[in-house]
Design an enzyme around this catalytic site. Structure first.
Site, PDB file in Angstrom:
ATOM      1  N   MET A  46      -4.563  -0.430   5.224  1.00 43.87           N
ATOM      2  CA  MET A  46      -5.041   0.235   6.440  1.00 43.87           C
ATOM      3  C   MET A  46      -6.361   0.947   6.131  1.00 43.87           C
ATOM      4  O   MET A  46      -6.758   1.873   6.847  1.00 43.87           O
ATOM      5  CB  MET A  46      -3.991   1.206   6.962  1.00 43.87           C
ATOM      6  CG  MET A  46      -2.705   0.478   7.373  1.00 43.87           C
ATOM      7  SD  MET A  46      -1.740   1.343   8.597  1.00 43.87           S
ATOM      8  CE  MET A  46      -1.318   2.823   7.697  1.00 43.87           C
ATOM      9  N   GLY A  47      -7.005   0.559   5.046  1.00 39.21           N
ATOM     10  CA  GLY A  47      -8.317   1.119   4.724  1.00 39.21           C
ATOM     11  C   GLY A  47      -8.230   2.477   4.047  1.00 39.21           C
ATOM     12  O   GLY A  47      -7.184   2.855   3.533  1.00 39.21           O
TER      13      GLY A  47
ATOM     14  N   GLY B 239       2.133  -1.756  -3.330  1.00 41.30           N
ATOM     15  CA  GLY B 239       2.361  -0.668  -4.284  1.00 41.30           C
ATOM     16  C   GLY B 239       3.804  -0.184  -4.221  1.00 41.30           C
ATOM     17  O   GLY B 239       4.417  -0.161  -3.149  1.00 41.30           O
TER      18      GLY B 239
ATOM     19  N   LYS C 160       4.683   2.776  -4.569  1.00 41.62           N
ATOM     20  CA  LYS C 160       4.769   4.123  -3.972  1.00 41.62           C
ATOM     21  C   LYS C 160       5.548   4.056  -2.660  1.00 41.62           C
ATOM     22  O   LYS C 160       6.323   4.937  -2.343  1.00 41.62           O
ATOM     23  CB  LYS C 160       3.381   4.699  -3.735  1.00 41.62           C
ATOM     24  CG  LYS C 160       3.457   6.049  -3.111  1.00 41.62           C
ATOM     25  CD  LYS C 160       2.102   6.656  -2.907  1.00 41.62           C
ATOM     26  CE  LYS C 160       2.180   7.628  -1.775  1.00 41.62           C
ATOM     27  NZ  LYS C 160       2.029   6.983  -0.477  1.00 41.62           N
ATOM     28  N   ASP C 161       5.319   2.984  -1.898  1.00 45.36           N
ATOM     29  CA  ASP C 161       6.065   2.786  -0.650  1.00 45.36           C
ATOM     30  C   ASP C 161       7.263   1.889  -0.949  1.00 45.36           C
ATOM     31  O   ASP C 161       7.314   0.725  -0.541  1.00 45.36           O
ATOM     32  CB  ASP C 161       5.157   2.164   0.415  1.00 45.36           C
ATOM     33  CG  ASP C 161       4.046   3.112   0.807  1.00 45.36           C
ATOM     34  OD1 ASP C 161       4.354   4.211   1.280  1.00 45.36           O
ATOM     35  OD2 ASP C 161       2.866   2.768   0.608  1.00 45.36           O
TER      36      ASP C 161
ATOM     37  N   GLY D 128      -5.543   3.120  -5.996  1.00 42.87           N
ATOM     38  CA  GLY D 128      -4.274   2.380  -5.890  1.00 42.87           C
ATOM     39  C   GLY D 128      -4.498   1.018  -5.241  1.00 42.87           C
ATOM     40  O   GLY D 128      -4.041  -0.014  -5.747  1.00 42.87           O
ATOM     41  N   HIS D 129      -5.245   1.020  -4.118  1.00 40.86           N
ATOM     42  CA  HIS D 129      -5.556  -0.264  -3.462  1.00 40.86           C
ATOM     43  C   HIS D 129      -6.391  -1.137  -4.387  1.00 40.86           C
ATOM     44  O   HIS D 129      -6.170  -2.353  -4.492  1.00 40.86           O
ATOM     45  CB  HIS D 129      -6.386  -0.039  -2.188  1.00 40.86           C
ATOM     46  CG  HIS D 129      -5.704   0.733  -1.111  1.00 40.86           C
ATOM     47  ND1 HIS D 129      -6.114   1.984  -0.706  1.00 40.86           N
ATOM     48  CD2 HIS D 129      -4.633   0.418  -0.330  1.00 40.86           C
ATOM     49  CE1 HIS D 129      -5.339   2.403   0.275  1.00 40.86           C
ATOM     50  NE2 HIS D 129      -4.429   1.480   0.517  1.00 40.86           N
TER      51      HIS D 129
HETATM   52  O1  PAF Z   1       1.100   0.131   3.220  1.00 40.12           O
HETATM   53  C1  PAF Z   1       0.250   0.017   4.122  1.00 40.12           C
HETATM   54  O2  PAF Z   1      -0.919   0.364   3.978  1.00 40.12           O
HETATM   55  C2  PAF Z   1       0.685  -0.564   5.461  1.00 40.12           C
HETATM   56  O3  PAF Z   1       1.975  -0.193   5.785  1.00 40.12           O
HETATM   57  C3  PAF Z   1       0.507  -2.091   5.548  1.00 40.12           C
HETATM   58  C4  PAF Z   1       1.417  -2.801   4.569  1.00 40.12           C
HETATM   59  C5  PAF Z   1      -0.940  -2.451   5.286  1.00 40.12           C
HETATM   60  C6  PAF Z   1       0.874  -2.583   6.946  1.00 40.12           C
HETATM   61  O4  PAF Z   1       0.052  -2.021   7.926  1.00 40.12           O
END
Ligand code: PAF
Length: 281
Positions: free
Chosen positions: A30-31, A147, A149-150, A36-37
């Site tokens: 989601m930007g 990740g 984390k979620d 981490g990303h």
């Molecule tokens: O983890 C996230 O950033 C969001 O839940 C995802 C997987 C991009 C879905 O919108």
């Protein structure tokens, strides 16, 4: 980096790679990209011929309209970061492309929607599943990176993938942390300086809980300890602290070293909701 905002253009571009049997790694985001990303993208670029990242702040997964409004948006910085680590493709669709008038599809993840994140964010997983399923269908990746984390999101996406026979391998990637232990999250950008210092209470509580379990304290007393800690010693309002099995996320009554167990926590700090977890064994 090739940037697409339309589905047709992206599909056409990816088709030539698919025709040549090149592997596609995918990182939906989601930007407001953080390390981490970027770690997910780096892992993908090492393992695949081409890496696709998407940025879409998905409205259907926000149960709180203010959270959606305040969610950090930093598209030019994000593009620079992605170019800096040689991401191959960026997909940035707008809301009208991803959700069309009259769309009615709805997912139901049963018990996963009633525990932890599901309980505190009604409808959240339905929204995540909807957007991830749409993105998987558009990108058709061989591997997709998420990740840990979620953790509950990861569990839900694994179920989604298995039950709908998506031909994609879900690759979990370890949580990236700041030097003081705070799990990196786009929402950390919204913390004040004082809140940022307090935010490490989450990982500290998880570490203490872990040590107590290994020292032989019961699950019940460790849960009680964490609740009391947040009641008396932290600015964070604890939402939940659960000790669960790492696969199905069911509560466990007794801890046995050697079993895969996760400690999951969430709390509200000022206007920001934070989550974290620690997996044992
Ligand atoms: O983890 C996230 O950033 C969001 O839940 C995802 C997987 C991009 C879905 O919108």
């Amino acid at each position: 980096m090739e940037v697409f905002s339309d589905i047709k253009g992206l599909r056409q571009y990816l088709k030539s790679f698919q025709d040549q049997r090149k592997s596609i790694g995918f990182i939906p985001t989601m930007g407001a990209l953080h390390r981490g990303h970027l770690e997910l993208i780096k892992v993908s670029t090492k393992a695949n011929d081409i890496t696709v990242c998407s940025i879409f702040v998905n409205p259907t997964q926000f149960n709180n309209p203010n959270d959606l409004k305040n969610y950090p948006r930093e598209i030019s910085k994000d593009i620079a970061k992605l170019e800096g680590i040689y991401c191959d493709v960026l997909f940035i669709p707008d809301g009208k492309i991803m959700y069309r008038k009259g769309d009615i599809l709805n997912f139901d993840f049963g018990y996963l929607e009633e525990i932890m994140e599901g309980k505190y964010r009604p409808g959240h997983f339905k929204g995540v599943a909807l957007i991830v399923a749409k993105l998987f269908n558009i990108v058709s990746p061989n591997k997709a990176y998420f990740g840990t984390k979620d953790l509950q999101q990861l569990t839900m996406i694994q179920k989604l993938t298995q039950e709908l026979f998506f031909d994609v391998e879900i690759i979990p990637v370890e949580t990236v942390r700041a030097s003081d232990g705070l799990a990196l999250s786009s929402r950390n950008l919204l913390l004040t300086k004082e809140e940022r210092n307090q935010a490490i209470d989450l990982i500290q509580a998880l570490n203490e809980a872990k040590n107590k379990l290994y020292a032989g304290e019961s699950v019940l007393s460790v849960k009680e300890y964490v609740k009391e800690y947040f009641k008396n010693e932290s600015l964070i309002q604890l939402e939940y602290f659960e000790i669960v099995d790492s696969e199905f996320l069911n509560n466990i009554a007794h801890f046995k070293p050697g079993k895969r167990v996760s400690l999951c926590i969430a709390g509200q700090l000022g206007k920001v909701r934070l989550i974290d977890n620690l997996s044992l064994n």
